[in-house]
Design a protein around this motif. Structure first.
Motif, PDB file in Angstrom:
ATOM      1  N   ARG B  28       3.063  -0.887   0.604  1.00 31.70           N
ATOM      2  CA  ARG B  28       1.776  -0.928   1.289  1.00 31.70           C
ATOM      3  C   ARG B  28       0.784  -0.018   0.596  1.00 31.70           C
ATOM      4  O   ARG B  28       1.149   1.001   0.011  1.00 31.70           O
ATOM      5  CB  ARG B  28       1.928  -0.488   2.756  1.00 31.70           C
ATOM      6  N   ALA B 121      -2.045  -1.789   4.186  1.00 29.40           N
ATOM      7  CA  ALA B 121      -1.977  -3.241   3.977  1.00 29.40           C
ATOM      8  C   ALA B 121      -0.783  -3.550   3.085  1.00 29.40           C
ATOM      9  O   ALA B 121      -0.566  -2.888   2.068  1.00 29.40           O
ATOM     10  CB  ALA B 121      -3.264  -3.751   3.328  1.00 29.40           C
ATOM     11  N   VAL B 125      -2.505  -7.994  -1.193  1.00 26.59           N
ATOM     12  CA  VAL B 125      -3.636  -7.946  -0.280  1.00 26.59           C
ATOM     13  C   VAL B 125      -4.626  -9.045  -0.663  1.00 26.59           C
ATOM     14  O   VAL B 125      -4.533  -9.640  -1.736  1.00 26.59           O
ATOM     15  CB  VAL B 125      -4.333  -6.575  -0.339  1.00 26.59           C
TER      16      VAL B 125
END
Lengths: 229, 229
Positions: B28, B121, B125
């Motif tokens: 992430r 995220a 992404v």
DNA sequence: GACGCTTATCGTCAGCATGACGAAAAAGGG
DNA sequence: CCCTTTTTCGTCATGCTGACGATAAGCGTC
């Protein structure tokens, strides 16, 4: 990225070069003698300001051409790192984007407009202007590391070279001795590292050596190992 | 470096961050939602202007602290690369010095003053503001490469971790499956990679695992190998 | 408490790459 | 022709890796 509500003030940006080459079993770096203040008369890395509408990479290519006369895509050029410590340039806030260039040996360098002269200096070099000693050290360390896991040593060689010439590049950059037989086996046995030209060249003494040119490989798997001691 | 006789015009410099973490077997990245033009409402990498008397590294540390609340020397932070293509920012000439941060999973991020929000995220992404997709890709590629020849995977782990946790970091970042037995042998057999704490921790199921903390090694010799297929 | 399930940890073994080094090939010089 | 030098090919022991079997150490269930 933030907004411009509190801009950090404007900055001048330069692209400076660590240009390395191997000649006569010496690792050499291209230096210019500064013709203006500050550090007038001192040796420094070649470089200059990034133009208002110029890409960083383009500025590095332009500076390299101005200093070496290079125009063809010879050797290797990559971004190294950026340096922006306040006070590193007495004239004001200057951020330098440093580039690393690896080149085969070329004719004598050409002095730029703002330099009194240019020369290849064997490592280690003496005092340098600004924080260029640090930038040079970072460039040399990057080059040493890259020889391990990439075929970039060929960037120090002319278009056609022998295995012995390539080995001498490794020995010079690493300042180490490598076994010619094991080196030969490793280089010719790594797919895409070098490709045989098919011709041979006679040295001054001994058996003539086959000629090779750089292969398409971008990475060495497994890597070339630096001697431990 | 050249003189100021033909300065390239002044430039704004930002320090932007690629902050990566591993949570729930996902890689992430920390993103902020822009609260102002341009790209208002779009997701972007966190970052901001380098202050007039601030070092580049210090700016990166400050931005990291503002976005994550991090103050202790946890994880890893290094300079990634610089980006200065003309037109990459519609407001004018902006050179961005990007940094790569690797962190263990932390509480929810804090929105900066110029952002409407911040979030972790999962990769890949979607669209990002400016050329941040390119910067992010470079950062992820750097992280993947560094896991091979450095012990930086430990930067994704809490201070004490198990070999399995460390293996899951590798599997997540590389998106590959590693043999638990060979991984255990490799990690514990590499001097300075990890050091045993002496205690064990009980998982939900199965035999409890020993706890380790990061060792003093900076490089892995020989490197950890990424699976070929 | 024995059993089964799960995960951590240790062992075994073949294959490959490497380091050390011998030996043949291919030139030139006395 | 012999010697020297350099290139190139082989040999062999060693170490690291990938594949995978086996054991250890917990927990839940009957």
């Amino acid at each position: 990225m933030a907004d411009f509500s509190s801009p950090g003030g404007s900055v001048s940006v330069t692209a400076d070069l660590v240009v390395l080459t191997v000649q006569s079993n010496e690792l050499r770096v291209l230096l210019v003698r500064r013709g203006i203040e500050p550090y007038r008369g001192a040796w420094a890395l070649p470089g200059g300001f990034v133009l208002p509408d110029e890409d960083l990479d383009a500025a590095a290519v332009r500076e390299l051409r101005e200093e070496t006369g290079l125009t063809a895509p010879v050797g290797h050029l990559e971004q190294l790192a950026s340096y922006g410590t306040p006070g590193r340039d007495p004239r004001g806030r200057v951020v330098t984007v440093a580039y690393l260039a690896l080149l085969p040996h070329l004719p004598a360098p050409v002095a730029g407009s703002d330099a009194e002269g240019a020369a290849w200096a064997a490592l280690p070099v003496g005092e340098l202007a600004f924080d260029h000693a640090r930038i040079l050290a970072d460039g040399v360390e990057r080059a040493r590391a890259k020889l391990e896991y990439s075929p970039l040593a060929t960037a120090f060689c002319p278009p056609e070279f022998t295995i012995t010439e390539l080995r001498e590049v490794y020995e010079t950059v690493w300042d180490a001795r490598l076994d010619p037989r094991n080196f030969h086996r490793k280089v010719t046995g790594t797919p895409g590292f070098v490709e045989p030209v098919g011709r041979s060249i006679a040295a001054e003494r001994g058996r003539p050596a086959q000629l090779f040119r750089r292969g398409p490989a971008r990475l060495l798997h497994p890597p070339m190992l630096r001697p431990t001691p």
